[in-house]
Design an enzyme around this catalytic site. Structure first.
Site, short mmCIF file in Angstrom:
data_model
loop_
_atom_site.label_atom_id
_atom_site.label_comp_id
_atom_site.label_asym_id
_atom_site.label_seq_id
_atom_site.Cartn_x
_atom_site.Cartn_y
_atom_site.Cartn_z
N SER A 81 0.83 -1.20 0.00
CA SER A 81 0.00 0.00 0.00
C SER A 81 0.87 1.25 0.00
O SER A 81 1.94 1.29 0.60
CB SER A 81 -0.91 0.01 1.23
OG SER A 81 -1.62 1.23 1.32
N SER A 82 0.35 2.27 -0.66
CA SER A 82 1.02 3.57 -0.66
C SER A 82 0.57 4.43 0.51
O SER A 82 1.13 5.51 0.75
CB SER A 82 0.74 4.31 -1.97
OG SER A 82 -0.66 4.55 -2.10
#
Length: 501
Positions: A347-348
């Protein structure tokens, strides 16, 4: 590419039959002039392809995926042309010098990857594969001319149609090459599936003593071992290997020598058998001439069956990947029974999140393969009379499916399965907290008593074992015996009212 030009007013009459080798300066690049039935056009002087290929590139800007993207198909086209040249030489229709040049050119095209760059027509095209066949004829002719010491395009010395395509039609050369290409492309998939099955077997052995809950309809069922679960994955992959080995044999039957519609027009009656004999020898596959060439030219049933097997492989792989994603879900709020290798950040925005990206990409490949199967089915059904014009799309779908499946299976094996770990404590705690344990007690206590125990365990959020002991249904020794690993995960039957037996 340069635009077509009209026939020069001073062009010699023989240019109607053979390509001109005149070189001109055009847009800073040297070109040669070639012609076909539509007129004249400029081709890059160093191109192995010619005007037929040039027109096809202009006509079919469809997928951006050229025939050269499939090296097995390029190789197969070259082998078909080589077999034809050898047969025509044996029959006395092709001179020794031309046959030798074509033979050598075909070997180069079949074995040297650089020539795949010259197969530039789009894999999906109108014309039942004529553009691909013309592309092959032109490339092989020009490679042969180069070997003979002639300029590219000097078709008076060796002609793409008259010599390279002698005794052939697109309608027998193309499907024969496509069948051979599928046979070549299937072998890497079979190896990849074998490797995957071996990896699953390794995990089955490693996890043989890991007790866990089996589930049906996502609900607790009965205990099993994690090793048994992975051994099931191993077995299903071995089944697919067997089916692929079985079904790919259908492509050994070819219609080479059928020419246009299966009647063999423009071919010596002896040609078909000789050409298939030569193709068997040079390809390493025992090819067989179809018993009815008219039927074989129009029917694509083998592709429908084979595509169905690829769909089966895709469906089973996708189901396994669904299982892997469920079993590894969490890590704290899901099943969490296994840990997949962490291959990248997930995930960013959510630090520390790791996703099951390898099973996910295999799922997506499976969806594409399933869609390709429907396309193959529609293309096969859409044929009319003595030919199916949609074979290029069938070839594109089947070869693409083979390539994607092979890559996906290799990726799944190396970047996921080989690195899977079991969370033994998590598996054990889920088993002992599940009311599914009560099923193992049914032979000793009966269905009604076990139902009551299950209801109490669920309502009171207590282990099954506690309820059984509290009600005095079994002694601790008897209960331990019934809840042993082997007793719960293998076939067994205990006498009613004698649970310790």
């Amino acid at each position: 590419m340069a635009t077509d030009t009209q026939k020069p007013t001073d062009a010699p009459a023989e240019n109607i039959a053979v390509a001109t080798v005149r070189t001109v300066e055009m847009e800073g690049a040297r070109t040669r002039t070639e012609h076909d039935l539509l007129g004249y056009g400029e081709v890059p002087v160093g191109a192995y392809w010619g005007i037929h290929t040039k027109r096809a590139v202009a006509n079919f800007p469809i997928t951006g995926v050229p025939v050269g993207h499939f090296p097995e198909f390029v190789k197969s086209l070259a082998l078909v042309k080589q077999a034809a040249a050898r047969a025509n030489r044996r029959l006395g229709y092709l001179s020794a010098d031309k046959a030798d040049a074509i033979d050598r050119a075909c070997t180069l095209v079949a074995t040297e990857p650089r020539f795949a760059e010259s197969f530039v027509v789009d894999a999906i095209q109108g014309g039942a594969g004529t553009s691909t066949n013309m592309n092959a004829n032109e490339v092989i002719a020009n490679v042969a001319l180069e070997l003979m010491g002639h300029p590219l395009g000097h078709y008076a010395a060796l002609h793409p149609n008259d010599d390279v395509n002698m005794a052939q039609s697109t309608n027998d050369a193309y499907p024969t090459a496509l069948r051979l290409a599928v046979m070549f492309a299937t072998q890497p998939l079979i190896k990849a599936l074998d490797d995957l099955a071996y990896a699953f077997k390794g995990k089955a052995v490693e996890f043989a003593d890991v007790l866990k809950m089996g589930r049906t309809q996502l609900m607790d069922a009965v205990p099993m071992t994690l090793g048994q679960e992975f051994d099931g994955f191993h077995a299903t992959m071995k089944e697919d290997v067997a089916r692929l080995n079985e079904i790919v044999g259908l492509f050994r039957e070819v219609n080479l020598g059928a020419t246009a519609i299966g009647t063999g027009i423009n071919a010596d009656p002896r040609y078909a058998s000789l050409a298939v004999e030569e193709l068997s020898r040079i390809s390493g596959h025992p090819m067989v001439l179809a018993s009815n060439l008219i039927e074989a030219t129009s029917d694509l049933g083998a592709f429908v069956l084979f595509s169905g097997v690829l769909k089966r492989v895709a469906v089973k792989l996708s189901k396994i990947c669904n299982d892997l994603r469920l079993l590894s879900s969490g890590p704290r709020t899901g099943f969490g029974e296994i840990r997949l290798p962490a291959v990248q950040a997930g995930s960013s925005i959510m630090p520390g999140k790791v996703n099951p990206v390898i099973p996910e990409v295999v799922n997506q490949v499976a969806f594409l393969v399933i869609g390709h199967d429907l396309t193959v089915t529609l293309c096969a059904e859409g044929g009319q009379l003595q030919l199916n014009a949609f074979e290029p799309t069938i070839g594109y779908c089947v070869l693409s499916s083979l390539r994607m499946l092979t890559a996906a299976v290799d990726t799944l094996t190396k970047r996921c399965i080989e690195g899977i770990e079991a969370d033994r404590e998590r598996c054990r705690s889920l088993v002992h907290g599940s009311i599914g344990l009560v099923t193992a007690l049914v032979p000793a206590l009966g269905y009604e008593a076990c139902s009551r125990v299950a209801q109490r365990a669920l309502a009171e959020n207590r282990p099954v074992a506690d309820i059984v002991l509290e009600e005095g249904l079994l002694t601790e020794t008897q209960l331990d015996h019934l809840l042993e690993l082997e007793a719960m995960t293998l076939p067994s039957r205990v006498r009613r009212n004698n649970p310790g037996a």
